[in-house]
Scaffold this active site. Sequence first.
Site, PDB file in Angstrom:
ATOM      1  N   ASN A  12     -27.336  -6.806  47.564  1.00  0.00           N
ATOM      2  CA  ASN A  12     -27.255  -7.813  46.516  1.00  0.00           C
ATOM      3  C   ASN A  12     -26.450  -7.197  45.375  1.00  0.00           C
ATOM      4  OD1 ASN A  12     -27.683  -9.668  44.494  1.00  0.00           O
ATOM      5  ND2 ASN A  12     -29.888  -9.297  44.312  1.00  0.00           N
ATOM      6  N   LYS A  14     -25.309  -8.536  42.800  1.00  0.00           N
ATOM      7  CA  LYS A  14     -25.612  -9.149  41.496  1.00  0.00           C
ATOM      8  C   LYS A  14     -24.314  -9.436  40.741  1.00  0.00           C
ATOM      9  CE  LYS A  14     -30.119  -6.980  41.653  1.00  0.00           C
ATOM     10  NZ  LYS A  14     -31.261  -6.386  40.947  1.00  0.00           N
ATOM     11  N   HIS A  97     -34.536 -15.113  43.773  1.00  0.00           N
ATOM     12  CA  HIS A  97     -34.596 -13.736  43.269  1.00  0.00           C
ATOM     13  C   HIS A  97     -35.334 -13.732  41.926  1.00  0.00           C
ATOM     14  CE1 HIS A  97     -33.412  -9.871  41.643  1.00  0.00           C
ATOM     15  NE2 HIS A  97     -33.153  -9.511  42.889  1.00  0.00           N
ATOM     16  N   GLU A  99     -34.769 -12.301  39.257  1.00  0.00           N
ATOM     17  CA  GLU A  99     -33.905 -12.451  38.077  1.00  0.00           C
ATOM     18  C   GLU A  99     -33.572 -13.917  37.833  1.00  0.00           C
ATOM     19  OE1 GLU A  99     -31.039  -9.531  39.326  1.00  0.00           O
ATOM     20  OE2 GLU A  99     -32.531  -7.970  38.981  1.00  0.00           O
ATOM     21  N   GLU A 167     -40.059  -8.163  46.732  1.00  0.00           N
ATOM     22  CA  GLU A 167     -39.461  -7.322  45.700  1.00  0.00           C
ATOM     23  C   GLU A 167     -40.369  -7.308  44.467  1.00  0.00           C
ATOM     24  OE1 GLU A 167     -34.921  -7.018  46.180  1.00  0.00           O
ATOM     25  OE2 GLU A 167     -35.347  -8.831  45.051  1.00  0.00           O
ATOM     26  N   GLY A 173     -34.526  -2.035  39.993  1.00  0.00           N
ATOM     27  CA  GLY A 173     -33.649  -1.344  39.052  1.00  0.00           C
ATOM     28  C   GLY A 173     -34.327  -0.288  38.201  1.00  0.00           C
ATOM     29  N   SER A 213     -35.443  -0.659  44.137  1.00  0.00           N
ATOM     30  CA  SER A 213     -35.139   0.777  44.072  1.00  0.00           C
ATOM     31  C   SER A 213     -35.091   1.456  45.436  1.00  0.00           C
ATOM     32  CB  SER A 213     -36.130   1.498  43.135  1.00  0.00           C
ATOM     33  OG  SER A 213     -35.995   1.003  41.815  1.00  0.00           O
TER      34      SER A 213
HETATM   35  P1  PGA Z   1     -32.484  -2.531  43.032  1.00  0.00           P
HETATM   36  O1  PGA Z   1     -32.455  -4.138  43.128  1.00  0.00           O
HETATM   37  O2  PGA Z   1     -32.231  -2.002  44.413  1.00  0.00           O
HETATM   38  O3  PGA Z   1     -31.362  -2.194  42.082  1.00  0.00           O
HETATM   39  O4  PGA Z   1     -33.817  -2.149  42.517  1.00  0.00           O
HETATM   40  C1  PGA Z   1     -33.008  -4.811  44.231  1.00  0.00           C
HETATM   41  C2  PGA Z   1     -32.849  -6.300  44.058  1.00  0.00           C
HETATM   42  O5  PGA Z   1     -33.028  -6.819  42.947  1.00  0.00           O
HETATM   43  O6  PGA Z   1     -32.536  -7.018  45.032  1.00  0.00           O
END
Ligand code: PGA
Length: 251
Positions: A12, A14, A97, A99, A167, A173, A213
Amino acid sequence: MATPRTMLIAGNWKMNGLENEALALAKGVVAGAADVRCALLVCPPSVQLSTVAAAVSGSGVALGGQDCHPSANGAHTGDVSAEMLSDIGCGYVIVGHSERRADHGESDALVRAKAEAAQRAGLTAVICVGETEAERDAGRADAVVAGQVTGSVPKDATAANTVIAYEPVWAIGTGRTPTPDDVQAIHRHLRDTVSANHGADFAAGVRLLYGGSVKPGNAVELMGLADVDGALVGGASLVAEDFLAIAASSA
Ligand code: PGA
């Protein structure tokens, strides 16, 4: 007998990278794709989909959008439809997601409508769920993700057109992850929940990804868990070598 679940490693990207960076990253993933045994998926920003589609064409690396609108077309400024994603070469779309749930106030009902749009367009929906840190601290993680999965997965979803990504919001992140035991326990709980909702065949066949992560250094342990069928990778998917190293850990 249950269908064996193929491991899926999804990147992803983003809202990162300009056109030339997206192209270089896609080429880097394609260059290593033949050496890994799991399925690979990259989800670039929508304005870069056509560039990345050309780069991954014929490589076996799948392409996905990061979101779609529930409608096929219409007066929805700034949105893209599942049909548009399919038309440009996508086989997948991420929906729900955290976010988007947080930044755009997306409810389970809206996420389900987006997943239904994905089905309508012939895409596989990667439906995301996950608890916040406060919800985990309150002992509510299981209940929260069960509620999200029940509200977000369409009634007539199949294991072939659905992937569920767990997640935990606090792990995205941040460099923090749940313990492997916690990941396995919540994935087991998710599989039991979808079994109750959608039946045993769906539960046996649907891929459950872990996200939050995931790095080359923790992928072997996380991807080796019985009910983990791959990863949804954010930050580490922006470096082709890291993304491929995660994939190599997941065979
Ligand atoms: P990350 O994000 O690997 O940077 O923690 C995962 C995601 O949001 O899909």
